[in-house]
Design an enzyme around this catalytic site. Structure first.
Site, PDB file in Angstrom:
ATOM      1  N   HIS A 194      -4.948  -5.337  -1.493  1.00 13.65           N
ATOM      2  CA  HIS A 194      -5.673  -5.194  -0.219  1.00 13.65           C
ATOM      3  C   HIS A 194      -6.676  -6.342  -0.095  1.00 13.65           C
ATOM      4  CE1 HIS A 194      -3.904  -1.241  -0.802  1.00 13.65           C
ATOM      5  NE2 HIS A 194      -4.223  -0.929   0.437  1.00 13.65           N
TER       6      HIS A 194
ATOM      7  N   GLU B  17      -1.303  -2.877  -7.929  1.00 18.89           N
ATOM      8  CA  GLU B  17      -2.594  -3.132  -7.277  1.00 18.89           C
ATOM      9  C   GLU B  17      -3.150  -1.798  -6.825  1.00 18.89           C
ATOM     10  OE1 GLU B  17      -3.393  -2.570  -3.876  1.00 18.89           O
ATOM     11  OE2 GLU B  17      -1.420  -1.854  -3.291  1.00 18.89           O
TER      12      GLU B  17
ATOM     13  N   SER C 241       0.832  -1.186   0.000  1.00 17.05           N
ATOM     14  CA  SER C 241       0.000   0.000   0.000  1.00 17.05           C
ATOM     15  C   SER C 241       0.879   1.253   0.000  1.00 17.05           C
ATOM     16  CB  SER C 241      -0.969  -0.033   1.195  1.00 17.05           C
ATOM     17  OG  SER C 241      -1.932   0.995   1.114  1.00 17.05           O
TER      18      SER C 241
END
Length: 308
Positions: free
Chosen positions: A275, A205, A110
């Protein structure tokens, strides 16, 4: 049997908002016999961040201290936002001297992508995209998949991950594996913290972004000339974006097909990274070999620091 390891917690981004998840994570690590340092990183707060910019940078720079014993695993507490604010304050030369070729794993994903790409660009350091303390080790139900792949990646000199999603393009390429969160990665374009990777295998992502926002970010990488210099783009999880009637059939699949038609390199889908509860651990900066066909894909990685 998992060997007992020393974990050091760092919180370069947001503060942890779920004390119970932190308690679960620490209990699990201690129950497995691991030693955990830096727990104070879970307790700091400054506005929406896990401490001031100076505190969070110092936490990472502490790893450059040649007088201290290095931990086995440096684990990010959580993502959120804030890592970009400390990139200019990191001791890249010191970290390079202390950590190069050492059996140490820096792990997170992230917002941690900013730290990982900066360390790769400025210090040549290889890290791991993988689970974090709050959302993964502290999940209500610990994912056996995530933990198995975490320890497999960190303790073996090479490993292979596979995907069963049929691929539209046959690929057989090799190059540096790099990437992470798409929005964070794109935010580094044009800065000294974007690695100048040629012939790489880029994985991305993102979460809670509509398909058009994802496409716009991929266009940024495309128009900046970054995608054309890669061997392949590998798409991880892109869940969480809301569908609207206005989209009129424009969904993730339509977006990916359009991107595939314009960027000039193969696009592989179905990577279990992002996630999500069942999360792969992938070394950022490692050597990789990617093969795909109508039955799925196989990604083999090597050439990264691992724990003996």
């Amino acid at each position: 049997m998992i060997a007992h390891r020393t974990f050091e917690l760092i919180a370069p981004s947001g503060y942890p908002h779920d004390p119970e998840a932190i308690r679960r994570a620490l209990h699990r690590l201690h129950a497995q016999g691991h030693h955990v340092e830096g727990v104070h990183a879970t307790e700091r707060r400054f506005q929406r961040f896990a401490g001031t910019d100076g505190e969070r940078a110092a936490e990472l720079n502490h790893l450059a201290d040649p007088s201290r014993k290095l931990p086995d695993i440096v684990l990010a507490v959580r993502g959120g936002y804030g890592a970009v604010r400390i990139l200019h304050g990191l001791d890249y030369e010191g970290l390079q001297r202390r950590l190069t070729d050492q059996p140490i794993a820096l792990v997170g994903h992230s917002d941690f992508t900013a730290i990982q790409l900066a360390l790769l660009s400025r210090a040549g350091l290889k890290t791991f995209g993988g689970p974090m303390l709050l959302g993964d080790f502290g999940a209500e139900e610990l994912s056996e998949f995530t933990m198995q792949h975490f320890w497999n990646a960190l303790t073996k000199p090479t490993f292979t991950v596979t995907g069963s999603v049929p691929q539209a393009q046959a690929v057989d390429v090799s190059g540096m594996l790099w990437g992470g969160n798409l929005a964070v990665l794109a935010s580094l374009v044009g800065t000294p913290y974007m690695p100048p990777v040629e012939g790489g295998i880029l994985f991305v992502e993102d979460v809670n972004e509509q398909p058009f926002r994802i496409e716009r970010t991929l266009y940024q990488l495309h128009l900046a000339g970054i995608l054309e210099r890669q061997q392949a783009l590998v798409i991880g999880d892109l869940s969480g974006g809301k569908a609207f009637e206005y989209d009129n059939g424009y969904d993730l699949n339509a977006m990916i097909e359009h991107v595939r038609s314009v960027i000039g390199i193969p696009v592989i889908t179905g990577l279990q990274f992002g996630h999500i509860p069942n999360l792969l651990t992938l070394p950022v900066g490692a050597d990789a070999h990617l093969v795909s066909d109508a039955h799925g894909f196989k990604l083999t990685v090597s050439g990264y620091p691992y724990l003996s």
